[in-house]
Design an enzyme around this catalytic site. Structure first.
Site, PDB file in Angstrom:
ATOM      1  N   VAL A  17      15.838  80.683  74.742  1.00  0.00           N
ATOM      2  CA  VAL A  17      17.198  80.314  74.346  1.00  0.00           C
ATOM      3  C   VAL A  17      17.176  79.317  73.181  1.00  0.00           C
ATOM      4  O   VAL A  17      17.851  79.522  72.159  1.00  0.00           O
ATOM      5  CB  VAL A  17      17.990  79.746  75.550  1.00  0.00           C
ATOM      6  CG1 VAL A  17      19.375  79.304  75.122  1.00  0.00           C
ATOM      7  CG2 VAL A  17      18.082  80.781  76.672  1.00  0.00           C
ATOM      8  N   LYS A 109      22.172  75.092  84.959  1.00  0.00           N
ATOM      9  CA  LYS A 109      23.071  75.171  86.129  1.00  0.00           C
ATOM     10  C   LYS A 109      22.475  74.488  87.348  1.00  0.00           C
ATOM     11  O   LYS A 109      23.194  73.968  88.194  1.00  0.00           O
ATOM     12  CB  LYS A 109      23.412  76.628  86.449  1.00  0.00           C
ATOM     13  CG  LYS A 109      22.214  77.543  86.602  1.00  0.00           C
ATOM     14  CD  LYS A 109      22.019  78.385  85.377  1.00  0.00           C
ATOM     15  CE  LYS A 109      20.622  78.949  85.311  1.00  0.00           C
ATOM     16  NZ  LYS A 109      20.400  79.871  84.230  1.00  0.00           N
ATOM     17  N   GLU A 133      28.858  76.230  78.934  1.00  0.00           N
ATOM     18  CA  GLU A 133      29.208  77.662  78.906  1.00  0.00           C
ATOM     19  C   GLU A 133      27.978  78.538  79.132  1.00  0.00           C
ATOM     20  O   GLU A 133      28.041  79.582  79.786  1.00  0.00           O
ATOM     21  CB  GLU A 133      29.868  77.998  77.552  1.00  0.00           C
ATOM     22  CG  GLU A 133      30.413  79.393  77.429  1.00  0.00           C
ATOM     23  CD  GLU A 133      31.616  79.660  78.336  1.00  0.00           C
ATOM     24  OE1 GLU A 133      31.387  80.287  79.379  1.00  0.00           O
ATOM     25  OE2 GLU A 133      32.740  79.238  78.012  1.00  0.00           O
ATOM     26  N   GLY A 138      25.448  83.937  81.250  1.00  0.00           N
ATOM     27  CA  GLY A 138      24.907  84.155  79.904  1.00  0.00           C
ATOM     28  C   GLY A 138      25.943  84.124  78.789  1.00  0.00           C
ATOM     29  O   GLY A 138      26.513  83.080  78.490  1.00  0.00           O
ATOM     30  N   ILE A 140      28.902  85.645  78.640  1.00  0.00           N
ATOM     31  CA  ILE A 140      30.324  85.824  78.997  1.00  0.00           C
ATOM     32  C   ILE A 140      31.025  84.462  78.908  1.00  0.00           C
ATOM     33  O   ILE A 140      30.585  83.504  79.541  1.00  0.00           O
ATOM     34  CB  ILE A 140      30.478  86.381  80.436  1.00  0.00           C
ATOM     35  CG1 ILE A 140      29.725  87.706  80.579  1.00  0.00           C
ATOM     36  CG2 ILE A 140      31.952  86.556  80.779  1.00  0.00           C
ATOM     37  CD1 ILE A 140      29.783  88.302  81.985  1.00  0.00           C
ATOM     38  N   GLU A 194      14.409  83.000  85.617  1.00  0.00           N
ATOM     39  CA  GLU A 194      14.294  81.542  85.588  1.00  0.00           C
ATOM     40  C   GLU A 194      12.824  81.118  85.530  1.00  0.00           C
ATOM     41  O   GLU A 194      11.924  81.926  85.804  1.00  0.00           O
ATOM     42  CB  GLU A 194      14.906  80.962  86.865  1.00  0.00           C
ATOM     43  CG  GLU A 194      16.400  81.121  86.943  1.00  0.00           C
ATOM     44  CD  GLU A 194      17.120  80.511  85.769  1.00  0.00           C
ATOM     45  OE1 GLU A 194      16.995  79.316  85.528  1.00  0.00           O
ATOM     46  OE2 GLU A 194      17.812  81.263  85.054  1.00  0.00           O
ATOM     47  N   ASP A 205      19.954  80.883  92.005  1.00  0.00           N
ATOM     48  CA  ASP A 205      20.552  80.789  90.669  1.00  0.00           C
ATOM     49  C   ASP A 205      22.043  81.170  90.722  1.00  0.00           C
ATOM     50  O   ASP A 205      22.883  80.477  90.143  1.00  0.00           O
ATOM     51  CB  ASP A 205      19.782  81.712  89.708  1.00  0.00           C
ATOM     52  CG  ASP A 205      20.390  81.737  88.321  1.00  0.00           C
ATOM     53  OD1 ASP A 205      20.269  80.718  87.612  1.00  0.00           O
ATOM     54  OD2 ASP A 205      21.009  82.757  87.955  1.00  0.00           O
ATOM     55  N   LYS A 209      25.439  78.745  89.998  1.00  0.00           N
ATOM     56  CA  LYS A 209      26.557  79.121  89.120  1.00  0.00           C
ATOM     57  C   LYS A 209      27.872  79.149  89.890  1.00  0.00           C
ATOM     58  O   LYS A 209      28.907  78.706  89.389  1.00  0.00           O
ATOM     59  CB  LYS A 209      26.279  80.487  88.489  1.00  0.00           C
ATOM     60  CG  LYS A 209      25.091  80.467  87.517  1.00  0.00           C
ATOM     61  CD  LYS A 209      24.619  81.860  87.179  1.00  0.00           C
ATOM     62  CE  LYS A 209      23.432  81.836  86.229  1.00  0.00           C
ATOM     63  NZ  LYS A 209      22.745  83.122  86.111  1.00  0.00           N
ATOM     64  N   GLY A 306      19.334  86.312  78.631  1.00  0.00           N
ATOM     65  CA  GLY A 306      18.674  86.671  77.371  1.00  0.00           C
ATOM     66  C   GLY A 306      19.035  85.683  76.280  1.00  0.00           C
ATOM     67  O   GLY A 306      20.106  85.063  76.310  1.00  0.00           O
TER      68      GLY A 306
END
Ligand code: HSE
Length: 436
Positions: A17, A109, A133, A138, A140, A194, A205, A209, A306
């Site tokens: 990322v 998160k 965000e 990801g 969205i 992860e 995970d 979230k 991703g």
């Protein structure tokens, strides 16, 4: 034209990322300046391993071996944390940045769902934003939809597929009939999983979230312990095939709502109808469905993991900081958050899919059904498919129950598992016919 406003950005963590964010900041510099008359300039970067091969040239940036130098720098306006530790270095850096009046953007998160209350409070006190965000679903833009677009709606329920790795694994298991382990390896190679992939497959995970989404939707204090979660490691390829025969797909569903002034937040694999919107969200895609007093069903679908997708969400946070809207990081001011108690799920009524592996002898079915009947559990469908493994003949019996309370089902299953012809633990998966 007004002078271009420059935001100095420091980044810690240069994995998939982080590297994508830097690459995108280089490639999109012109378009950003053109659209918002501002630029995000990378002041300094830091990561564990300086010599690792990356998609951008690190020699163009100030490298800091000690990441604390990033958050002590009074020229830094925005600190992007992409290390991803649940506490430790990630927490210490974020805390220090907020205390030093630096805005923070994170995809972490795990950290926010465990220690978010403290961090958001520090952010609010210091008049800076702590934006996340990229931490949920990801690419969205779900956080902004909830805390801005529909913030004044009364949100009744949120449900969705929040983990790309598990959705990818379940989809591929169904499509390619490959083993769980082979597919997990592929998800890891693609950079979806992860640091600890157990967090993906065990449902942790998604639970991280969901706890954050519950706060955004219902104004609840962040409380990871309020989420009941279960992962997909026990989902057998046979369950996927049986679900197909029954007209369902198995998905790892996360859902949260307030019932009787208590919070119900659950992550678990569920059989959901083939024709439902969430059933058709496959591969690494995520999907989120929100029901409000104004909207029967708002569904957002997109890439849930991703580098590129997650980088898009980080850009959206950079833009929020540039807009300087003064709205709170969570939508709500901290003192408005409510500490909801957890709903007791044992009395919740649901239908269940059961796979019971038994010796192929007569009278088996009658004994199982009578045990279910004793607890008042009625059966909707029975499937019996021959499956001869090893020397001993064994068959799986598939039962779909009508709605029953979890505690009654547990009672019946404890008795059935003790029957001497039952060869293994019973596979139990919740069925949700109401998801559309
Ligand atoms: N491991 C996460 C997933 C990455 O698979 O969805 C995005 O949060």
């Amino acid at each position: 034209m007004n002078k271009i406003k420059t935001f100095n950005v420091c980044i810690a963590g240069l994995g998939t990322v982080g590297s994508n964010v830097i690459d995108d900041l280089i490639n999109n510099h012109e378009i950003i300046v053109k659209k918002i008359n501002a630029e995000f300039k990378i002041l300094a970067i830091s990561a564990k391993n300086k010599s690792k091969k990356r998609i951008f040239d690190i020699s163009k940036y100030q490298w800091k071996d000690d990441p604390f130098e990033l958050v002590k720098n009074d020229k830094c306006d925005i600190f992007i944390e992409l290390i991803g530790e649940e506490k430790g270095l990630s927490f210490d850096l974020v805390k220090k940045a907020l205390e030093n009046h630096i805005h923070v953007i994170t995809a972490n998160k795990a950290m926010l769902s465990k220690y978010g209350n403290e961090l958001f409070e520090i952010a609010e006190k210091n008049n800076v934003l702590l934006l996340f965000e990229a931490a949920i679903a990801g690419g969205i833009p779900i956080v902004k939809v909830i805390k801005q677009s529909i913030f004044l709606n009364k949100i009744k329920k949120i449900s969705g597929i929040l983990n790309g790795t598990t959705n990818f694994i379940l989809s591929e298991m169904g499509k390619k009939k490959l083993s769980f382990k082979e597919i997990l390896g592929k998800a890891q190679q693609n950079g979806y999983a992860e640091i600890n992939p157990a967090n993906d497959v065990d449902g942790v995970d998604s639970a991280h979230k969901l706890s954050l989404l519950s706060t955004l939707c219902f104004g609840s204090t962040i409380n990871f312990d309020n989420v009941t979660y279960k992962g997909i490691t026990n989902i057998d390829i046979e369950d996927i095939k049986n679900a197909e025969k029954l007209g369902y797909k198995i998905k790892l569903i996360s859902e949260s709502e307030i019932i009787d002034n208590k919070i119900m937040s659950v992550v678990e694999p569920k059989l959901i109808p083939n024709e439902s919107q969430l059933a058709n969200i496959d591969g690494v895609l995520n999907g989120v469905k929100i029901e409000t007093d104004h909207l029967q069903s708002l569904v957002l679908k997109g890439e849930g993991a991703g580098g590129q997708a997650t980088s898009s969400s980080i850009f959206s946070d950079l833009y929020e900081i540039a807009l300087d809207t003064k709205s709170p990081s969570l939508g709500y001011a901290i003192n408005k958050l409510i500490d909801y108690k957890k709903l007791d799920l044992s009395n919740k009524s649901e239908s269940y899919y059961l796979r019971i592996l038994v010796k192929d002898i007569s009278g088996v079915l009658a004994k199982i059904t009578s045990n279910l009947n004793e607890e008042g559990i009625s059966i909707e469908t029975i499937l019996q498919t021959p499956d001869k493994n090893g020397s001993q003949e064994q068959i799986p019996i598939i039962i779909v129950t009508h709605e029953t309370k979890k505690r009654l089902l547990s009672k019946a299953l404890t008795k059935i598992e003790k029957l001497d012809f039952v060869l293994d633990n019973i596979a139990v998966i919740t069925i949700d016919k109401s998801i559309n």
